[in-house]
Design a protein around this motif. Structure first.
Motif, PDB file in Angstrom:
ATOM      1  N   VAL A   1       5.254   8.098   2.287  1.00 20.65           N
ATOM      2  CA  VAL A   1       4.452   7.718   3.449  1.00 20.65           C
ATOM      3  C   VAL A   1       4.306   6.193   3.466  1.00 20.65           C
ATOM      4  O   VAL A   1       4.053   5.580   2.431  1.00 20.65           O
ATOM      5  CB  VAL A   1       3.071   8.392   3.386  1.00 20.65           C
ATOM      6  CG1 VAL A   1       2.194   7.945   4.546  1.00 20.65           C
ATOM      7  CG2 VAL A   1       3.216   9.907   3.398  1.00 20.65           C
ATOM      8  N   PRO A   2       4.483   5.534   4.614  1.00 25.27           N
ATOM      9  CA  PRO A   2       4.385   4.063   4.667  1.00 25.27           C
ATOM     10  C   PRO A   2       3.060   3.548   4.101  1.00 25.27           C
ATOM     11  O   PRO A   2       2.002   4.096   4.385  1.00 25.27           O
ATOM     12  CB  PRO A   2       4.488   3.760   6.166  1.00 25.27           C
ATOM     13  CG  PRO A   2       5.260   4.904   6.729  1.00 25.27           C
ATOM     14  CD  PRO A   2       4.837   6.105   5.934  1.00 25.27           C
ATOM     15  N   PHE A   3       3.159   2.529   3.269  1.00 29.43           N
ATOM     16  CA  PHE A   3       1.951   1.894   2.744  1.00 29.43           C
ATOM     17  C   PHE A   3       2.125   0.383   2.766  1.00 29.43           C
ATOM     18  O   PHE A   3       3.161  -0.137   3.190  1.00 29.43           O
ATOM     19  CB  PHE A   3       1.600   2.418   1.343  1.00 29.43           C
ATOM     20  CG  PHE A   3       2.694   2.260   0.319  1.00 29.43           C
ATOM     21  CD1 PHE A   3       2.762   1.136  -0.484  1.00 29.43           C
ATOM     22  CD2 PHE A   3       3.656   3.250   0.152  1.00 29.43           C
ATOM     23  CE1 PHE A   3       3.764   0.984  -1.429  1.00 29.43           C
ATOM     24  CE2 PHE A   3       4.664   3.109  -0.800  1.00 29.43           C
ATOM     25  CZ  PHE A   3       4.715   1.968  -1.589  1.00 29.43           C
ATOM     26  N   TRP A   4       1.126  -0.343   2.316  1.00 28.27           N
ATOM     27  CA  TRP A   4       0.985  -1.778   2.571  1.00 28.27           C
ATOM     28  C   TRP A   4       2.147  -2.643   2.107  1.00 28.27           C
ATOM     29  O   TRP A   4       2.390  -3.700   2.681  1.00 28.27           O
ATOM     30  CB  TRP A   4      -0.315  -2.276   1.955  1.00 28.27           C
ATOM     31  CG  TRP A   4      -0.415  -2.091   0.465  1.00 28.27           C
ATOM     32  CD1 TRP A   4      -0.932  -1.015  -0.182  1.00 28.27           C
ATOM     33  CD2 TRP A   4       0.011  -2.985  -0.554  1.00 28.27           C
ATOM     34  NE1 TRP A   4      -0.857  -1.176  -1.542  1.00 28.27           N
ATOM     35  CE2 TRP A   4      -0.288  -2.388  -1.798  1.00 28.27           C
ATOM     36  CE3 TRP A   4       0.619  -4.249  -0.541  1.00 28.27           C
ATOM     37  CZ2 TRP A   4       0.007  -2.996  -3.012  1.00 28.27           C
ATOM     38  CZ3 TRP A   4       0.902  -4.863  -1.775  1.00 28.27           C
ATOM     39  CH2 TRP A   4       0.602  -4.236  -2.976  1.00 28.27           C
ATOM     40  N   SER A   5       2.895  -2.244   1.082  1.00 28.76           N
ATOM     41  CA  SER A   5       3.982  -3.098   0.591  1.00 28.76           C
ATOM     42  C   SER A   5       5.321  -2.810   1.257  1.00 28.76           C
ATOM     43  O   SER A   5       6.316  -3.466   0.956  1.00 28.76           O
ATOM     44  CB  SER A   5       4.128  -2.944  -0.926  1.00 28.76           C
ATOM     45  OG  SER A   5       4.560  -1.635  -1.263  1.00 28.76           O
ATOM     46  N   MET A   6       5.358  -1.856   2.179  1.00 28.50           N
ATOM     47  CA  MET A   6       6.607  -1.504   2.863  1.00 28.50           C
ATOM     48  C   MET A   6       6.695  -2.252   4.194  1.00 28.50           C
ATOM     49  O   MET A   6       5.728  -2.277   4.955  1.00 28.50           O
ATOM     50  CB  MET A   6       6.676   0.010   3.093  1.00 28.50           C
ATOM     51  CG  MET A   6       6.774   0.814   1.813  1.00 28.50           C
ATOM     52  SD  MET A   6       6.570   2.601   2.056  1.00 28.50           S
ATOM     53  CE  MET A   6       7.977   2.978   3.120  1.00 28.50           C
TER      54      MET A   6
END
Length: 317
Positions: A215-220
């Motif tokens: 799931v997309p998170f802050w470092s992506m």
């Protein structure tokens, strides 16, 4: 208006100023109430309510429809609150938008609809009224905290259906490269697996349980502040399986543009409808970035990789 937040140096979440958003929205379509032609909607983000926009769209123009509707949960979408309701009302809501988008799908087209465990029975039942149900995919969400008095909600569903008996399904395009831990040999040679310098592997046919999604998170770099953003890797599987290059992929609840962006990266045409101006601006920015960056995390252009393994592109699965 879009606001630029103070974030940690490694945080790659997309940010736009108000001026940047206004400039990006110059490419967005704002319907005036008249019917739209295919050239007017092809490769465009449309800002508007799907209930008002759908009747304006060309009939039978989409080869593939991917729908990520509001689940039957109370959720704040940038100030627009979708409130949970009883099952009967949510079923009526689902039938109302499905009846509007059903005429937009080609006779050989496919449709995928995302849902959680609460809305899944409703989605499956109503989707079957309009299309031929083919399967239900369950994908594992590794994100989120646990619950003290219940099991952690760590999966979601995606229903797969088609307009009829004839449809596109590209099996070879969505194979999963899995590590072979206990290799079997026949006459001293690998049987149904490949030995390589980076380890033993097998390219497996995809099943309907996916445990390789991040799931997309802050470092992506694909991450935005949209509360229910779907991963590009997840969408890439749907798009590659059920469409060919230059086919049209339509998303009636566009959000921050993940479906449109992934379709563009995979050389498909796209059309996306989203009611929120900020989300439309984020989508336009991501489409702009995709002009030069076609990478999809966990996919090397040929096969999908298991989560937390590194394909030749260097992007972890």
């Amino acid at each position: 208006m879009s606001m630029v937040k103070c974030r940690a140096p490694r945080n790659r979440t997309l940010q736009l100023t108000a001026d940047e958003s206004d400039e990006l929205l110059k490419h967005t379509v704002f319907p005036a109430g008249s019917r739209l032609t295919l050239p007017e909607v092809e490769n465009r983000i449309i800002c508007g309510d799907i209930f008002a926009v759908a009747p304006l769209l060309p009939r039978n123009f989409a080869d593939l429809i991917i729908v990520d509707p509001p689940y039957n949960l109370t959720k704040n979408f940038n100030g627009r609150v979708f409130k949970s309701t009883n099952i009967a009302e949510y079923e009526d809501y689902t039938r109302s938008w499905l009846s509007l988008i059903a005429p937009l799908l080609k006779t050989a087209g496919s449709i995928y609809v995302c849902c959680d465990w609460i809305s899944s029975p409703v989605i499956g039942r109503v989707l079957g009224e309009f299309f031929v149900l083919r399967n239900r995919i369950t994908w594992q969400r590794e994100k989120g905290r646990g619950a003290a008095g219940n099991w952690k909600n760590s999966s979601e569903d995606i229903y797969f259906a088609t307009a009829g008996k004839s449809y596109t399904f590209n099996l070879e395009a969505v194979k999963m490269r899995r590590r072979v831990i206990a290799p079997y040999r026949c006459d001293g040679k690998p049987k149904d697996w490949v030995a390589s310098d980076s380890g033993n592997y097998r390219d497996s046919c995809p099943g309907n349980f996916w445990d390789d999604i991040t799931v997309p998170f802050w470092s992506m770099p694909e991450n935005t502040d949209h509360p229910t953003q779907k991963p590009e890797k997840l969408l890439a599987k749907l798009i590659l399986a059920s469409s060919n290059e230059n086919m049209v992929v339509f998303d009636p609840f566009g959000g921050s543009g993940s479906t449109a962006v992934t379709a563009k990266k995979l050389r498909r045409r796209y059309c996306s409808v989203e009611i929120d101006r900020n989300y439309c601006a984020w989508a336009e920015k991501r489409l702009q970035i995709a002009e030069n960056d076609k990478s999809i995390q966990g996919f090397d252009g040929k096969v999908f990789y298991e989560r937390n393994t590194v394909p030749p592109t260097g992007k972890k699965g």
